[in-house]
Structure formats: structure tokens, C-alpha cells
Design an enzyme around this catalytic site. Structure first.
Site, PDB file in Angstrom:
ATOM      1  N   CYS A  55      -0.789 -36.425  -9.125  1.00  0.00           N
ATOM      2  CA  CYS A  55       0.059 -37.297 -10.173  1.00  0.00           C
ATOM      3  C   CYS A  55      -1.027 -38.223 -10.448  1.00  0.00           C
ATOM      4  O   CYS A  55      -2.179 -38.052  -9.636  1.00  0.00           O
ATOM      5  CB  CYS A  55       0.780 -37.736  -9.393  1.00  0.00           C
ATOM      6  SG  CYS A  55       0.977 -38.590  -7.370  1.00  0.00           S
ATOM      7  N   ARG A  99       4.546 -39.372  -5.845  1.00  0.00           N
ATOM      8  CA  ARG A  99       4.972 -37.480  -6.858  1.00  0.00           C
ATOM      9  C   ARG A  99       4.172 -36.789  -5.497  1.00  0.00           C
ATOM     10  O   ARG A  99       4.452 -36.213  -4.894  1.00  0.00           O
ATOM     11  CB  ARG A  99       5.318 -37.887  -7.855  1.00  0.00           C
ATOM     12  CG  ARG A  99       6.018 -39.126  -9.274  1.00  0.00           C
ATOM     13  CD  ARG A  99       6.150 -38.911 -10.044  1.00  0.00           C
ATOM     14  NE  ARG A  99       4.530 -39.459 -10.373  1.00  0.00           N
ATOM     15  CZ  ARG A  99       3.685 -39.257 -11.784  1.00  0.00           C
ATOM     16  NH1 ARG A  99       4.391 -38.800 -12.177  1.00  0.00           N
ATOM     17  NH2 ARG A  99       2.610 -39.587 -11.774  1.00  0.00           N
ATOM     18  N   ASP A 129       7.568 -41.502 -13.397  1.00  0.00           N
ATOM     19  CA  ASP A 129       7.081 -41.681 -12.292  1.00  0.00           C
ATOM     20  C   ASP A 129       8.120 -43.535 -11.185  1.00  0.00           C
ATOM     21  O   ASP A 129       7.647 -43.935 -12.157  1.00  0.00           O
ATOM     22  CB  ASP A 129       5.965 -42.142 -12.940  1.00  0.00           C
ATOM     23  CG  ASP A 129       4.623 -43.012 -11.297  1.00  0.00           C
ATOM     24  OD1 ASP A 129       5.449 -42.718 -10.730  1.00  0.00           O
ATOM     25  OD2 ASP A 129       3.156 -43.172 -11.252  1.00  0.00           O
TER      26      ASP A 129
HETATM   27  P1  4NP Z   1       2.033 -41.936  -8.124  1.00  0.00           P
HETATM   28  O1  4NP Z   1       2.713 -43.285  -8.811  1.00  0.00           O
HETATM   29  O2  4NP Z   1       1.491 -41.024  -9.316  1.00  0.00           O
HETATM   30  O3  4NP Z   1       3.948 -41.267  -8.107  1.00  0.00           O
HETATM   31  O4  4NP Z   1       1.420 -41.638  -6.499  1.00  0.00           O
HETATM   32  C1  4NP Z   1       1.668 -44.129  -8.260  1.00  0.00           C
HETATM   33  C2  4NP Z   1       1.579 -44.821  -7.906  1.00  0.00           C
HETATM   34  C3  4NP Z   1       0.749 -46.393  -8.002  1.00  0.00           C
HETATM   35  C4  4NP Z   1       0.536 -46.926  -9.160  1.00  0.00           C
HETATM   36  C5  4NP Z   1       1.043 -45.740 -10.239  1.00  0.00           C
HETATM   37  C6  4NP Z   1       1.874 -44.772 -10.143  1.00  0.00           C
HETATM   38  N1  4NP Z   1      -0.983 -47.375  -9.348  1.00  0.00           N
HETATM   39  O5  4NP Z   1      -1.166 -47.554 -10.431  1.00  0.00           O
HETATM   40  O6  4NP Z   1      -0.913 -48.062  -7.695  1.00  0.00           O
END
Ligand code: 4NP
Length: 152
Positions: free
Chosen positions: A8, A14, A125
Site C-alpha cells: 500500500c 492496509r 485508505d
Molecule cells: P496505508 O495508509 O497506505 O494504508 O498504510 C497511509 C499511511 C500513511 C500515509 C498515507 C496513507 N501517510 O501519508 O503518511
């Protein structure tokens, strides 16, 4: 051994959720020794911060009795493409970002997890939606569908 890498954007919400939900599912089906499972990010900022699993993911995994260990965000590397058999992304933008790092998907290894489900779609997300429950049930659906696709 089937090697699966869940991917992800940040590798804190995720993809670690998918890693541990899928691990539990294969363990419950007696398939643990057939899989190597890990997760990775497409961005590097969480790796640079040495970020662990997001509180919302920890909370839902705990509530659903899914065992998990600590996992620190790491960005996918070009060498992961040759190493893993399946690189399972959460959404369309992950697919583009993965290929910008690994190069084109010449061996057809990169898929969205919910491409194996009856209704192919992105996994939203929860970093933005705040809805970790929805993420969990999407991941359960995708993981089950992926095992059916593998006929396991
Ligand atoms: P993930 O969610 O892709 O599901 O782990 C996110 C986690 C952190 C960030 C963006 C999406 N971030 O901008 O730090």
C-alpha cells in the site's frame, strides 16, 4: 513456497493488516508452510520515520483476534519483483507506483487484492477515511478470494 507481498502507500495501515489477516487465514487452513508473507510501501516517508503499524490497524486486528507482530514500514525495492510470486496492491494508484519502482509487470505478478473478488475494486485508505472496519472486511474478502483463485 508461494511468496506474497502486500503493498500500500504507507505500509502502516492496509498492507500490514492484509499481511496478518492473510497469515491467520493460511494458518487456520493448515497452509502456513506453503506461504511466505510480507508487506511494503510505495512511499519512503514512513520508512524514514521508522513508523510501525498504525493504531487503527492494531485496534481492529486486536478486536478481531488476529495475531500480529511489530512491523516497520519499508519501501518496496526493485529486487522484490523477482523475489515475490504475487505483489498484491490495495488500489490502482499503488499499481502505478509499484511499477514506477519495479518496472513493468512483465510476469503478471502485480494485482489489486480485490481483483480476485466478485466485485473487483480498490481498498480505500483508512488513513483518510478513518474506517478501519471497512478495510478489515475488504481484506478478509480479498484474502479468501485470492486463496480460492489459488485453489487452496
Ligand atoms: P496505508 O495508509 O497506505 O494504508 O498504510 C497511509 C499511511 C500513511 C500515509 C498515507 C496513507 N501517510 O501519508 O503518511
Amino acid at each position: 513456497m508461494i511468496k506474497v507481498l502486500f503493498v500500500c502507500l504507507g505500509n502502516i495501515c492496509r498492507s500490514p493488516m492484509a499481511q496478518f489477516v492473510f497469515k491467520q487465514m493460511v494458518e487456520e487452513r493448515g497452509l502456513a508452510d506453503k506461504f511466505e508473507i510480507d508487506s511494503a510501501a510505495t512511499e519512503s516517508y514512513n520508512e524514514m520515520c521508522h513508523a510501525g503499524i498504525h493504531y487503527g490497524t492494531r485496534e481492529i486486528l486486536t478486536a478481531m483476534h488476529v495475531p500480529f507482530e511489530e512491523h516497520y514500514s519499508r519501501r518496496i525495492r526493485p529486487s522484490d519483483y523477482a523475489y515475490y510470486d504475487y505483489i498484491l496492491a490495495m488500489d490502482d494508484s499503488n499499481i502505478e507506483d509499484i511499477q514506477s519502482i519495479t518496472g513493468p509487470d512483465t510476469d503478471n505478478k502485480i494485482h489489486r487484492l480485490l481483483d480476485f473478488a466478485n466485485k473487483p475494486r480498490n481498498i480505500k485508505d483508512p488513513w483518510y477515511t478513518g474506517n478501519f472496519d471497512e478495510t478489515y472486511w475488504d481484506i478478509v474478502e480479498g484474502s479468501d478470494a485470492f486463496l480460492k483463485y489459488l485453489k487452496m
